[in-house]
Design an enzyme around this catalytic site. Structure first.
Site, PDB file in Angstrom:
ATOM      1  N   CYS A 265      -4.213  -0.823  -2.458  1.00 62.66           N
ATOM      2  CA  CYS A 265      -4.749   0.528  -2.659  1.00 62.66           C
ATOM      3  C   CYS A 265      -4.372   0.943  -4.079  1.00 62.66           C
ATOM      4  CB  CYS A 265      -4.244   1.515  -1.615  1.00 62.66           C
ATOM      5  SG  CYS A 265      -2.543   2.050  -1.809  1.00 62.66           S
TER       6      CYS A 265
ATOM      7  N   CYS B 298       3.633   1.263  -8.028  1.00 61.75           N
ATOM      8  CA  CYS B 298       4.440   0.093  -7.705  1.00 61.75           C
ATOM      9  C   CYS B 298       5.332  -0.262  -8.889  1.00 61.75           C
ATOM     10  CB  CYS B 298       3.518  -1.081  -7.381  1.00 61.75           C
ATOM     11  SG  CYS B 298       4.411  -2.584  -6.974  1.00 61.75           S
TER      12      CYS B 298
ATOM     13  N   CYS C 285       0.867  -1.173   0.000  1.00 65.31           N
ATOM     14  CA  CYS C 285       0.000   0.000   0.000  1.00 65.31           C
ATOM     15  C   CYS C 285       0.908   1.227   0.000  1.00 65.31           C
ATOM     16  CB  CYS C 285      -0.993  -0.012   1.161  1.00 65.31           C
ATOM     17  SG  CYS C 285      -0.270   0.246   2.775  1.00 65.31           S
TER      18      CYS C 285
END
Length: 118
Positions: A86, A93, A14
């Site tokens: 999320c 990412c 997250c």
């Protein structure tokens, strides 16, 4: 239980690694730790939210010794599952070449709820 080397590996991601991913790590470790080696990290790590610790303790799951980690710590490691929880983490990412399966499910940030319901 199965041998350590046989466990599947999971990384929850997250944004801050303060609530959602910490709670997911603790819950999965408590419920399925015999089968999974579980980790969590954040794209912009901060500190573990004390209200997340309190909420998990109500489920008799202790995450008080967990700490916020950055994704850099895991970037070269292989995982069976990389789970973004999320939308921000999903968008920010990096590609995990070692992630055998990439999953996504967005959860609302519980930090606001946890603070409002001390």
């Amino acid at each position: 239980t199965i041998e350590q080397g046989e466990k599947k590996t999971v990384l929850f991601l997250c944004t801050q690694n303060s609530s959602r991913s910490q709670m997911a790590e603790g819950l999965m470790r408590a419920r399925r730790g015999d089968f999974y080696e579980v980790f969590s990290a954040g794209t912009y790590p901060s500190t573990v939210n004390p209200y997340a610790i309190k909420a998990m303790s109500r489920m008799v799951i202790d995450i008080s010794q967990q700490y916020a980690k950055g994704i850099e710590e895991f970037i070269n490691r292989e995982f069976d599952y990389v789970v973004t929880i999320c939308d921000n983490a999903r968008e920010n990412c990096p590609y995990f070449s070692g992630g055998r399966q990439i999953l996504h499910h967005s959860f609302e940030d519980p930090a606001v709820f946890l603070q409002d319901n001390k």
